[in-house]
Design a protein around this motif. Structure first.
Motif, mmCIF file in Angstrom:
data_model
loop_
_atom_site.group_PDB
_atom_site.id
_atom_site.type_symbol
_atom_site.label_atom_id
_atom_site.label_comp_id
_atom_site.label_asym_id
_atom_site.label_seq_id
_atom_site.Cartn_x
_atom_site.Cartn_y
_atom_site.Cartn_z
ATOM 1 N N LYS A 59 11.942 6.384 -2.234
ATOM 2 C CA LYS A 59 11.281 5.890 -1.015
ATOM 3 C C LYS A 59 9.951 5.291 -1.411
ATOM 4 C CE LYS A 59 14.061 7.945 2.051
ATOM 5 N NZ LYS A 59 15.092 7.230 2.691
ATOM 6 N N TRP A 60 9.566 4.230 -0.730
ATOM 7 C CA TRP A 60 8.207 3.717 -0.779
ATOM 8 C C TRP A 60 7.544 4.244 0.484
ATOM 9 C CZ3 TRP A 60 6.125 1.341 -4.883
ATOM 10 C CH2 TRP A 60 6.984 0.691 -5.803
ATOM 11 N N LEU B 224 8.216 7.279 -4.496
ATOM 12 C CA LEU B 224 8.565 8.691 -4.568
ATOM 13 C C LEU B 224 10.045 8.783 -4.930
ATOM 14 C CD1 LEU B 224 6.937 11.292 -4.007
ATOM 15 C CD2 LEU B 224 7.820 11.250 -1.681
ATOM 16 N N LEU B 225 10.394 9.689 -5.837
ATOM 17 C CA LEU B 225 11.769 9.856 -6.309
ATOM 18 C C LEU B 225 12.266 11.252 -5.976
ATOM 19 C CD1 LEU B 225 11.283 8.415 -9.920
ATOM 20 C CD2 LEU B 225 11.956 7.160 -7.865
ATOM 21 N N LYS B 226 13.539 11.356 -5.595
ATOM 22 C CA LYS B 226 14.133 12.662 -5.292
ATOM 23 C C LYS B 226 14.988 13.117 -6.466
ATOM 24 C CE LYS B 226 16.668 15.303 -1.893
ATOM 25 N NZ LYS B 226 17.467 15.267 -0.665
ATOM 26 N N GLY C 135 0.792 -1.222 0.000
ATOM 27 C CA GLY C 135 0.000 0.000 0.000
ATOM 28 C C GLY C 135 0.823 1.269 0.000
ATOM 29 N N LYS C 136 2.122 1.130 -0.245
ATOM 30 C CA LYS C 136 3.001 2.297 -0.325
ATOM 31 C C LYS C 136 3.182 2.684 -1.791
ATOM 32 C CE LYS C 136 5.721 1.240 3.803
ATOM 33 N NZ LYS C 136 7.092 1.071 4.321
ATOM 34 N N ASP D 154 3.563 14.463 3.793
ATOM 35 C CA ASP D 154 3.869 15.794 4.323
ATOM 36 C C ASP D 154 5.288 15.906 4.880
ATOM 37 O OD1 ASP D 154 3.458 14.241 6.583
ATOM 38 O OD2 ASP D 154 2.099 15.666 7.552
ATOM 39 N N GLN D 155 5.994 14.800 4.989
ATOM 40 C CA GLN D 155 7.384 14.809 5.457
ATOM 41 C C GLN D 155 8.380 15.070 4.320
ATOM 42 O OE1 GLN D 155 8.146 11.168 7.648
ATOM 43 N NE2 GLN D 155 6.022 11.136 8.353
ATOM 44 N N TYR D 156 7.867 15.208 3.101
ATOM 45 C CA TYR D 156 8.715 15.378 1.925
ATOM 46 C C TYR D 156 8.317 16.641 1.172
ATOM 47 C CZ TYR D 156 9.841 10.529 2.869
ATOM 48 O OH TYR D 156 10.249 9.380 3.474
#
Length: 158
Positions: free
Chosen positions: A129-130, A35-37, A31-32, A137-139
């Motif tokens: 990150k998964w 996300l890529l930086k 369910g994750k 909201d932490q990113y």
């Protein structure tokens, strides 16, 4: 006349910008979502987190763009159809198609995220990150990320 024809030939040979872009919310079995930086050297949104996606190649459908970009940026092979389309928007005369996808194979290719001094497109991201939607909201993310993630999960849009 010869000058006009030469200029026209040059114009026709110039690489055309893509006519659309595709972005994908890739959701795993836990369910994750992925996300890529973006790398610090990238021209736009450097150091900011985003979803896999990018501009189209010539004659590519939005679905094909999403599949190719996901593979290039993460190493994952995704499968999407028209039913996966969750949102569209027009930005500067370019349509952006947002897809949700839970059907994929492979693992994220961690070598793609090693810092590369050559600053090439294959290494335009430095981390991944998964995460669960409530961790977003932490990113620091590019615009529209929260909106499309919420749509992908069927959550109420704030």
């Amino acid at each position: 006349m010869k000058l006009i024809l030469e200029n026209w030939r040059k114009y026709m040979l110039v690489e055309k910008k893509s006519d659309h872009a595709a972005v994908v919310v890739i959701i795993n079995d836990a369910g994750k979502f992925l996300l890529l930086k973006r790398a610090d050297w990238t021209e736009k949104y450097s150091g900011i987190w985003n979803l896999p996606g990018g501009g189209s190649e010539p004659n590519e459908t939005p679905q094909e763009t999403a599949v190719r970009e996901a593979k290039e940026e993460s190493g994952l092979d995704i499968k999407i159809s028209d039913e996966c389309l969750i949102h569209t928007k027009n930005k500067r005369e370019k349509n952006i198609y947002f897809f949700a996808c839970g059907d994929f194979s492979g693992e994220v290719d961690e070598e793609r995220f090693e810092y590369n001094n050559k600053q090439d497109v294959e290494h335009e991201h430095t981390d991944f990150k998964w995460i669960y939607p409530d961790e977003l909201d932490q990113y620091e993310c590019i615009p529209d990320t929260e909106f499309v993630v919420r749509k992908a999960y069927g959550q109420q849009i704030l």
